[in-house]
Design an enzyme around this catalytic site. Structure first.
Site, PDB file in Angstrom:
ATOM      1  N   ASN A   1       0.803  -1.227   0.000  1.00 44.48           N
ATOM      2  CA  ASN A   1       0.000   0.000   0.000  1.00 44.48           C
ATOM      3  C   ASN A   1       0.836   1.278   0.000  1.00 44.48           C
ATOM      4  O   ASN A   1       0.402   2.314  -0.498  1.00 44.48           O
ATOM      5  CB  ASN A   1      -0.987   0.008   1.164  1.00 44.48           C
ATOM      6  CG  ASN A   1      -0.319  -0.143   2.515  1.00 44.48           C
ATOM      7  OD1 ASN A   1       0.795  -0.646   2.626  1.00 44.48           O
ATOM      8  ND2 ASN A   1      -1.005   0.281   3.563  1.00 44.48           N
TER       9      ASN A   1
ATOM     10  N   LYS B   1      12.909  -6.851   0.858  1.00 40.80           N
ATOM     11  CA  LYS B   1      11.923  -7.574   0.048  1.00 40.80           C
ATOM     12  C   LYS B   1      10.672  -6.709  -0.094  1.00 40.80           C
ATOM     13  O   LYS B   1       9.950  -6.490   0.867  1.00 40.80           O
ATOM     14  CB  LYS B   1      11.536  -8.902   0.701  1.00 40.80           C
ATOM     15  CG  LYS B   1      10.493  -9.676  -0.109  1.00 40.80           C
ATOM     16  CD  LYS B   1       9.722 -10.660   0.732  1.00 40.80           C
ATOM     17  CE  LYS B   1       8.552 -11.271  -0.034  1.00 40.80           C
ATOM     18  NZ  LYS B   1       7.602 -10.286  -0.616  1.00 40.80           N
TER      19      LYS B   1
ATOM     20  N   SER C   1       0.147  -7.554   7.615  1.00 38.63           N
ATOM     21  CA  SER C   1      -0.971  -8.078   8.379  1.00 38.63           C
ATOM     22  C   SER C   1      -0.521  -8.637   9.726  1.00 38.63           C
ATOM     23  O   SER C   1       0.623  -9.077   9.881  1.00 38.63           O
ATOM     24  CB  SER C   1      -1.682  -9.190   7.593  1.00 38.63           C
ATOM     25  OG  SER C   1      -0.878 -10.356   7.538  1.00 38.63           O
TER      26      SER C   1
ATOM     27  N   GLY D   1       2.595 -11.099  10.657  1.00 36.15           N
ATOM     28  CA  GLY D   1       3.522 -10.573  11.657  1.00 36.15           C
ATOM     29  C   GLY D   1       3.762 -11.541  12.795  1.00 36.15           C
ATOM     30  O   GLY D   1       4.895 -11.701  13.269  1.00 36.15           O
TER      31      GLY D   1
ATOM     32  N   GLU E   1       4.957  -3.572  12.441  1.00 34.83           N
ATOM     33  CA  GLU E   1       3.869  -2.591  12.332  1.00 34.83           C
ATOM     34  C   GLU E   1       2.741  -3.301  11.600  1.00 34.83           C
ATOM     35  O   GLU E   1       2.849  -3.603  10.406  1.00 34.83           O
ATOM     36  CB  GLU E   1       4.355  -1.353  11.585  1.00 34.83           C
ATOM     37  CG  GLU E   1       3.453  -0.139  11.758  1.00 34.83           C
ATOM     38  CD  GLU E   1       2.370  -0.084  10.711  1.00 34.83           C
ATOM     39  OE1 GLU E   1       1.210  -0.410  11.053  1.00 34.83           O
ATOM     40  OE2 GLU E   1       2.676   0.254   9.560  1.00 34.83           O
TER      41      GLU E   1
ATOM     42  N   CYS F   1      -3.108   1.134   7.184  1.00 35.66           N
ATOM     43  CA  CYS F   1      -3.258   0.584   8.532  1.00 35.66           C
ATOM     44  C   CYS F   1      -3.790   1.628   9.492  1.00 35.66           C
ATOM     45  O   CYS F   1      -4.417   1.291  10.507  1.00 35.66           O
ATOM     46  CB  CYS F   1      -1.924   0.018   9.026  1.00 35.66           C
ATOM     47  SG  CYS F   1      -0.592   1.224   9.072  1.00 35.66           S
TER      48      CYS F   1
ATOM     49  N   GLN G   1      -8.349  -7.724  -3.851  1.00 33.78           N
ATOM     50  CA  GLN G   1      -8.635  -6.843  -2.735  1.00 33.78           C
ATOM     51  C   GLN G   1     -10.053  -6.298  -2.809  1.00 33.78           C
ATOM     52  O   GLN G   1     -10.752  -6.186  -1.795  1.00 33.78           O
ATOM     53  CB  GLN G   1      -7.622  -5.695  -2.698  1.00 33.78           C
ATOM     54  CG  GLN G   1      -7.707  -4.812  -1.463  1.00 33.78           C
ATOM     55  CD  GLN G   1      -7.374  -5.545  -0.179  1.00 33.78           C
ATOM     56  OE1 GLN G   1      -6.757  -6.604  -0.192  1.00 33.78           O
ATOM     57  NE2 GLN G   1      -7.792  -4.990   0.946  1.00 33.78           N
TER      58      GLN G   1
ATOM     59  N   GLU H   1     -10.205  -5.865  10.439  1.00 27.57           N
ATOM     60  CA  GLU H   1      -9.635  -4.897   9.503  1.00 27.57           C
ATOM     61  C   GLU H   1     -10.111  -5.209   8.089  1.00 27.57           C
ATOM     62  O   GLU H   1      -9.823  -6.266   7.535  1.00 27.57           O
ATOM     63  CB  GLU H   1      -8.108  -4.940   9.564  1.00 27.57           C
ATOM     64  CG  GLU H   1      -7.453  -3.866   8.715  1.00 27.57           C
ATOM     65  CD  GLU H   1      -5.940  -3.861   8.835  1.00 27.57           C
ATOM     66  OE1 GLU H   1      -5.353  -2.766   8.871  1.00 27.57           O
ATOM     67  OE2 GLU H   1      -5.344  -4.951   8.887  1.00 27.57           O
TER      68      GLU H   1
END
Length: 498
Positions: free
Chosen positions: A168, A191, A245, A249, A266, A300, A347, A401
């Site tokens: 994003n 990456k 996500s 994470g 994050e 986010c 998405q 989310e």
């Protein structure tokens, strides 16, 4: 300045698409050992191939990590001011190349040119702040507990960093990870997200032009299982900075824990705007709508829940709808566009599924919601900005989310209930409160279970303030501000007898 002319942007794209890019390892552009490549497509023109990228393997990762580890031995010895000087040059180059980077970013990700330009310039600001941090790697001198002995602490770079970015914000997020790593003396294997690697190539070129030595920053493109996992697991990688996500994470944190590597995570958010009172509902609506639908809601820190006291609910909802009607949806090159397509069809399908779930659970559609398919909209994953009300705190659309342009309105009877609803989720990234009463604002700032609180404005962050979340929204040291030193450096205590 960025030209929003369709002719200008599309002409530039025609001259710059269709190339095949390698990985950037040890200062050279090389193809993957797999011999395989894959295309990425224009977000607003799904039939147009932008460029081809490497389907990399574990062997490519190993080569990049080895290069970064070798370079660390010399880069970590370069004086901080000299490292900072390189980052200052890099920040200047980002600003000088803002037009080109904005075209690339809008093409691969879909956001409007105005948003893309803002992202590039924000990246330059953050790089410039990090350049200054290279001059300020602080330690302490402490009095001894015995005569003739003094103590001190110093901070030293931890080594090779795995930087893993989302799709994003494909310019500012890698800069947010790479710039502090270089400032503190670390080296990097980066990456990018598989969906948006195009701007990453240009970032590598600009870092090289700024004077970053070979092997200090390396780029490996590929999917999570082939590149991400071996990168996280590599024994020479000492820290993993990841944005994405919560689910992924947690998996990264588990892998890193097995070798006691540091993590800076994050993660997701379900950010509330608590509205208690105001002088003008339109002013509040402007703040909320801007924070909810920037990047098509794919942030986010997007506001996704409006928790408003009962007596203000209908007036504020009408103000929100009025403001949402001003949003112009379309491809980046069209004049006055304020919201682009979602990044891809997958998405869009996910967001539409959430809309159906919300309506089935009893929410009411007050505005938008439609998928746009006619004329130019048929070439991208477009939908209208969407407002749901009659949402209850237990609904999935209020708990999970969505990562798209859906805003939920939740009614509360009292201030205390509004605060409880704001905290009644697993996420804790950012929150806003709108009120004219200092006591209410201060109470919310203390009680909100989030990493960042915003009083009377949306969830925008600054280029020097720590950025991170609580609960399922983050783990490890915050990024952006001075708190980065907690991740990129280790503390060493030194005793001197004299």
């Amino acid at each position: 300045m960025i030209s929003t002319s369709k002719t200008t942007m599309l002409s530039w794209l025609e001259q710059n698409v269709g190339k095949t890019y390698g990985n950037f390892i040890n200062g050279k552009w090389i193809n993957s050992n797999s011999g395989k490549i894959y295309p990425i497509y224009h977000a607003a023109n799904k039939s147009q191939i932008l460029s081809f990228f490497q389907n990399s393997t574990k062997e490519d990762v190993d080569n990049a990590v080895e290069a970064a580890n070798t370079s660390f031995k010399s880069w970590s010895k370069v004086p901080g001011p000299d490292r900072g000087a390189i980052l200052y040059r890099f920040a200047d180059l980002l600003e000088q190349q803002a037009e080109e980077l904005s075209y690339m970013l809008s093409a691969e990700q879909g956001k409007s040119l105005g948003e893309s330009r803002g992202e590039v310039l924000r990246a330059a600001k953050e790089a410039r702040f990090c350049a200054g941090e290279a001059f300020r790697i602080e330690g302490e001198t402490l009095p001894g507990e015995r005569s003739g002995v003094n103590g001190s602490t110093i901070r030293q770079p931890i080594g090779v960093i795995a930087a893993i970015a989302p799709w994003n914000f494909p310019v500012v997020t890698p800069v947010r990870k790479i710039a502090p790593a270089l400032a503190y003396g670390c080296t990097v294997v980066y990456k990018p997200a598989s969906a948006t690697p195009w701007t990453s190539v240009r970032i590598m070129e600009l870092l090289n032009e700024a004077g970053v030595p070979k092997g200090v920053v390396n780029l490996v493109v590929g999917n999570g299982s082939s590149v991400g996992t071996p990168l996280v697991e590599h024994p020479l990688v000492k820290g993993i900075s990841f944005t994405g996500s919560t689910k992924l994470g947690v998996q990264i944190n588990e892998l890193a824990a097995r070798k006691l590597a540091k993590t800076q995570l994050e993660l997701g958010g379900k950010n509330p705007a608590v509205v208690l009172d105001y002088e003008n509902p339109n002013d509040v609506a402007k703040q909320i709508v801007a924070a909810a639908f920037a990047c098509s809601g794919q942030r986010c820190t997007s506001i996704s829940r409006v928790i408003v006291v009962k007596e203000k609910k209908e007036e504020l909802t009408e103000a929100l709808i009025k403001e949402m009607m001003q949003i112009k949806v379309g491809p980046a090159w069209e004049k006055d566009i304020t919201m682009g397509p979602l990044v891809n069809q997958q998405q869009l399908d996910s967001v539409q599924d959430y809309l159906k779930i919300g309506l089935k659970e009893g929410a009411r559609l007050r505005f938008g919601g439609k998928v746009l398919t006619e004329d130019i909209y048929g070439e991208g994953a477009y939908m209208q900005p969407t407002l749901l009300d009659q949402v209850t705190p237990q609904m999935r659309v209020a708990q999970e989310e969505i990562f798209g342009p859906i805003l939920c309105v939740i009614e509360a009877d009292t201030q205390e209930e509004a605060f409880d609803i704001a905290n009644s989720i697993n996420y804790g990234l950012a929150a806003s409160v709108f009120t004219t009463k200092f006591s209410a604002a201060h109470t919310f700032a203390e009680e909100a279970e989030v990493g960042m609180v915003h009083v009377n404005h949306g969830t925008a962050s600054a280029a020097h303030m720590p950025f991170g979340g609580w609960k399922q929204s983050g783990f490890g040291a915050y990024s952006i501000g001075k708190s980065n030193s907690e991740f990129y450096t280790n503390v060493k205590a030194i005793y001197y007898q004299y």
